[in-house]
Design a protein around this motif. Sequence first.
Motif, PDB file in Angstrom:
ATOM      1  N   CYS A 150       0.877  -1.169   0.000  1.00  0.00           N
ATOM      2  CA  CYS A 150       0.000   0.000   0.000  1.00  0.00           C
ATOM      3  C   CYS A 150       0.920   1.227   0.000  1.00  0.00           C
ATOM      4  O   CYS A 150       1.563   1.503   0.997  1.00  0.00           O
ATOM      5  CB  CYS A 150      -0.867  -0.012   1.249  1.00  0.00           C
ATOM      6  N   GLN A 191      -4.387  -1.687  -6.401  1.00  0.00           N
ATOM      7  CA  GLN A 191      -3.675  -0.497  -5.948  1.00  0.00           C
ATOM      8  C   GLN A 191      -3.727   0.563  -7.067  1.00  0.00           C
ATOM      9  O   GLN A 191      -4.643   0.528  -7.891  1.00  0.00           O
ATOM     10  CB  GLN A 191      -2.229  -0.864  -5.567  1.00  0.00           C
ATOM     11  N   GLY A 217      -7.445  -1.406  -2.278  1.00  0.00           N
ATOM     12  CA  GLY A 217      -6.459  -0.980  -1.289  1.00  0.00           C
ATOM     13  C   GLY A 217      -5.995   0.432  -1.594  1.00  0.00           C
ATOM     14  O   GLY A 217      -6.509   1.089  -2.498  1.00  0.00           O
ATOM     15  N   GLY A 218      -5.035   0.880  -0.794  1.00  0.00           N
ATOM     16  CA  GLY A 218      -4.418   2.178  -1.071  1.00  0.00           C
ATOM     17  C   GLY A 218      -5.298   3.370  -0.749  1.00  0.00           C
ATOM     18  O   GLY A 218      -4.969   4.507  -1.108  1.00  0.00           O
TER      19      GLY A 218
END
Length: 374
Positions: A150, A191, A217-218
């Motif tokens: 991440c 991501q 995510g991220g």
Amino acid sequence: MAAITYEHIKTCKQSGARLGRVHTPHGVIETPAFMPVGTLATVKTMSPEELKQMDAHIILSNTYHLFLRPGHDIIREAGGLHKFMNWDRPILTDSGGFQVFSLSDMRKITEEGVHFRSHLNGDKKFLSPEVAMEIQNALGSDIMMAFDECPPYPAEYDYVKKSLERTSRWAERCLKSHARPEDQGLFAIVQGGMHEDLRRQSAADLTSMDFPGYAIGGLSVGESKQLMYEVLDYTVPLLPQGKPRYLMGVGSPDALLEGSIRGVDMFDCVLPTRIARNGTTMTSQGRLVVRNAQYARDFGPLDPKCDCYTCRNYSRAYLRHLIKADETFGLRLTTYHNLHFLLELMRKVREAIREDRLLDFRDEFFAQYGLYDN
Ligand SMILES: Cc1ccc(CCc2c3nc[nH]c3cc3c(=O)[nH]c(N)nc23)cc1
Ligand SMILES: [Zn+2]
């Protein structure tokens, strides 16, 4: 038969939200769902019976923490995480990459994996796609997360691009070292930071590898809520309709609503348990810091509109007293209420989707409960 299957029930006619069920080896998760976080193999201060009382379907635990303590070999010998913590419903485990970067120091990231020092005792440790899969295999979680990076926020475009490309290669290595796909589902994590082209690249890489579910995510890494919703607007549609979508690290009431409206199915957040420990509660009138002096003689319930165990049996004055005296029972009562509040909110979201009125529900919620700053 795959370990994880998604059953789409309906899409809200008023919003992009969808009602669904995620079928796992340990039971069904009604979505959109909020998942309580149990990092160290316990949802802090809650017993499994209390989590069942509030109808929690799934809890989250953490590869990183359990790897460092007590060690995944002990949990394997115990018969896996379900037996170890006496929880017979679904468990999702994060892969550990995120926690390395948020908790440990002295870390070094290479193509092979991540070298770091334990935040507990400074011991040298190593995590990689293969190690993360071996740990989650030992834990026996129903849903495993791929080992990802991440990127920090903000981050240079080139760094985010290089990082997502490595995360895609790591996802492939996770798939290759997946020992028991019939017993455990493996979700990939998209991501690409806050860049639409990079999100598209990451989603294309990962959806071409065919995972049973996809996480976004991220996000929830310090960006504004507006920016998070913007990224969701163009990222969610890149994910397959017939599979669950999990937005990692998101759980304030407004974000749960806005994420559901954009088609997200699963959410997690440490917020409700974390803020409960310092006496902050989520109530129908907005956030209420019950440790404040103004509640010293307030003998009413924490939340007059809540029917949970805490609100039916104890007053704000009593809760304030316990929290001020650092009495464990006080933490248990505020935690119970906060978790119940979010699980109840998601029950109402699912009902609103069923009745094609989620946008109306969101407007009522914000009008009546007020905007939450987090
Ligand atoms: C027990 C448990 C705790 C926490 C989590 C989610 C932790 C988390 C994030 N939290 C906020 N933003 C996040 C982003 C990511 C991410 O991009 N990748 C991973 N693997 N986890 C994230 C999962 C399980
Ligand atoms: Zn309550």
